[in-house]
Design a protein around this motif. Sequence first.
Motif, PDB file in Angstrom:
ATOM      1  N   THR A 138       0.834  -1.186   0.000  1.00 32.67           N
ATOM      2  CA  THR A 138       0.000   0.000   0.000  1.00 32.67           C
ATOM      3  C   THR A 138       0.874   1.243   0.000  1.00 32.67           C
ATOM      4  N   ALA A 139       0.295   2.325  -0.455  1.00 35.99           N
ATOM      5  CA  ALA A 139       0.971   3.629  -0.465  1.00 35.99           C
ATOM      6  C   ALA A 139      -0.088   4.690  -0.646  1.00 35.99           C
ATOM      7  N   THR A 140       0.180   5.875  -0.146  1.00 33.54           N
ATOM      8  CA  THR A 140      -0.670   7.004  -0.486  1.00 33.54           C
ATOM      9  C   THR A 140       0.114   7.848  -1.472  1.00 33.54           C
ATOM     10  N   VAL A 141      -0.596   8.365  -2.472  1.00 34.00           N
ATOM     11  CA  VAL A 141       0.061   9.105  -3.546  1.00 34.00           C
ATOM     12  C   VAL A 141      -0.703  10.401  -3.785  1.00 34.00           C
ATOM     13  N   ASP A 142       0.015  11.494  -3.727  1.00 31.07           N
ATOM     14  CA  ASP A 142      -0.536  12.822  -4.017  1.00 31.07           C
ATOM     15  C   ASP A 142      -1.236  12.782  -5.380  1.00 31.07           C
ATOM     16  N   ASP A 143      -2.412  13.368  -5.461  1.00 33.69           N
ATOM     17  CA  ASP A 143      -3.174  13.394  -6.714  1.00 33.69           C
ATOM     18  C   ASP A 143      -2.383  13.981  -7.882  1.00 33.69           C
ATOM     19  N   ASN A 144      -1.407  14.822  -7.600  1.00 33.36           N
ATOM     20  CA  ASN A 144      -0.616  15.478  -8.653  1.00 33.36           C
ATOM     21  C   ASN A 144       0.653  14.717  -9.023  1.00 33.36           C
ATOM     22  N   ASN A 145       0.900  13.565  -8.404  1.00 32.84           N
ATOM     23  CA  ASN A 145       2.145  12.834  -8.630  1.00 32.84           C
ATOM     24  C   ASN A 145       1.937  11.708  -9.654  1.00 32.84           C
ATOM     25  N   ALA A 146       1.912  12.098 -10.924  1.00 32.78           N
ATOM     26  CA  ALA A 146       1.661  11.135 -12.010  1.00 32.78           C
ATOM     27  C   ALA A 146       2.747  10.062 -12.081  1.00 32.78           C
ATOM     28  N   ALA A 147       3.989  10.418 -11.796  1.00 35.85           N
ATOM     29  CA  ALA A 147       5.085   9.439 -11.878  1.00 35.85           C
ATOM     30  C   ALA A 147       4.890   8.316 -10.861  1.00 35.85           C
ATOM     31  N   SER A 148       4.548   8.656  -9.627  1.00 35.47           N
ATOM     32  CA  SER A 148       4.328   7.621  -8.609  1.00 35.47           C
ATOM     33  C   SER A 148       3.076   6.802  -8.916  1.00 35.47           C
ATOM     34  N   GLN A 149       2.041   7.453  -9.400  1.00 37.31           N
ATOM     35  CA  GLN A 149       0.834   6.719  -9.774  1.00 37.31           C
ATOM     36  C   GLN A 149       1.162   5.670 -10.827  1.00 37.31           C
TER      37      GLN A 149
ATOM     38  N   LYS B 274      -5.829  -1.177  -6.655  1.00 40.05           N
ATOM     39  CA  LYS B 274      -7.072  -0.470  -6.364  1.00 40.05           C
ATOM     40  C   LYS B 274      -6.738   0.855  -5.702  1.00 40.05           C
ATOM     41  N   VAL B 275      -7.431   1.892  -6.133  1.00 36.04           N
ATOM     42  CA  VAL B 275      -7.226   3.233  -5.597  1.00 36.04           C
ATOM     43  C   VAL B 275      -8.520   3.672  -4.928  1.00 36.04           C
TER      44      VAL B 275
ATOM     45  N   LEU C 285      -5.316   6.071  -1.297  1.00 32.40           N
ATOM     46  CA  LEU C 285      -4.577   4.857  -0.968  1.00 32.40           C
ATOM     47  C   LEU C 285      -4.516   3.951  -2.190  1.00 32.40           C
ATOM     48  N   TYR C 286      -3.326   3.521  -2.539  1.00 39.99           N
ATOM     49  CA  TYR C 286      -3.095   2.525  -3.585  1.00 39.99           C
ATOM     50  C   TYR C 286      -2.882   1.202  -2.865  1.00 39.99           C
ATOM     51  N   ARG C 287      -3.692   0.210  -3.208  1.00 37.50           N
ATOM     52  CA  ARG C 287      -3.586  -1.120  -2.591  1.00 37.50           C
ATOM     53  C   ARG C 287      -3.327  -2.125  -3.705  1.00 37.50           C
ATOM     54  N   ILE C 288      -2.155  -2.728  -3.648  1.00 33.32           N
ATOM     55  CA  ILE C 288      -1.697  -3.643  -4.694  1.00 33.32           C
ATOM     56  C   ILE C 288      -1.649  -5.049  -4.122  1.00 33.32           C
ATOM     57  N   GLY C 289      -2.278  -5.985  -4.833  1.00 26.98           N
ATOM     58  CA  GLY C 289      -2.215  -7.362  -4.386  1.00 26.98           C
ATOM     59  C   GLY C 289      -3.502  -8.089  -4.739  1.00 26.98           C
ATOM     60  N   PRO C 290      -3.568  -9.326  -4.316  1.00 24.21           N
ATOM     61  CA  PRO C 290      -2.571 -10.016  -3.517  1.00 24.21           C
ATOM     62  C   PRO C 290      -1.361 -10.422  -4.360  1.00 24.21           C
ATOM     63  N   LEU C 291      -0.194 -10.372  -3.730  1.00 25.38           N
ATOM     64  CA  LEU C 291       1.038 -10.788  -4.387  1.00 25.38           C
ATOM     65  C   LEU C 291       1.233 -12.283  -4.189  1.00 25.38           C
ATOM     66  N   VAL C 292       1.671 -12.953  -5.220  1.00 28.72           N
ATOM     67  CA  VAL C 292       2.026 -14.363  -5.118  1.00 28.72           C
ATOM     68  C   VAL C 292       3.482 -14.406  -4.672  1.00 28.72           C
ATOM     69  N   ARG C 293       3.724 -15.010  -3.531  1.00 28.34           N
ATOM     70  CA  ARG C 293       5.083 -15.039  -2.976  1.00 28.34           C
ATOM     71  C   ARG C 293       5.673 -16.432  -3.141  1.00 28.34           C
ATOM     72  N   THR C 294       6.894 -16.483  -3.606  1.00 31.53           N
ATOM     73  CA  THR C 294       7.627 -17.730  -3.757  1.00 31.53           C
ATOM     74  C   THR C 294       8.961 -17.585  -3.031  1.00 31.53           C
TER      75      THR C 294
END
Length: 180
Positions: A119-130, A145-146, A164-173
């Motif tokens: 997860t991360a929070t990203v400023d609405d103006n930060n296109a590079a991080s998005q 998901k945002v 909030l950017y929520r990425i997953g679920p990640l498959v971990r090996t």
Amino acid sequence: MSPRSRISSSHANSFLFRSARPKDGASLWHLIQATGTLELNSAYFYLLFATDFGQTCLIAEEAGEVVGTVIGYHPPEHENTAFVWQVGLLPRLRGQGLGLALLQQWIALPANRDCRWVTATVDDNNAASQALFKRFAREHSTECKVQPHFTADLFPVDHPPEPLYRIGPLVRTPASTAID
């Protein structure tokens, strides 16, 4: 394809990725200041993170110089989640794939081995991080998901919202957790 192979060939083998140590606090402060785009926290903040959360913070070095970082931690209520506070790299290294390589190496840290969510929070103006977080999700064949999180009214100063950017679920090996 490994994260290093996405970095331009002139830099492919020149980076050392490792966990942060207490002595990295000052270097992290200088690095974030040098980015010119990230919100600079106090020097104490970076010293604290390098000391108390060093195992969940990644340093990228080139020829002994700290050139990139992912500063993160595990939110106490979400033990299988790794939160990205800041991703920073020197301006001269932008556009070469190092941001994605930093995230890939960061999630591979032993301290993050049980994390299935980023997860991360990203400023609405930060296109590079998005774009970076969405690309990270694509690389892991998962969703990004945002959703609203820190609205402008929650800040004590004029500040854009940070969803909030929520990425997953990640498959971990076992192979995906190889960094010391």
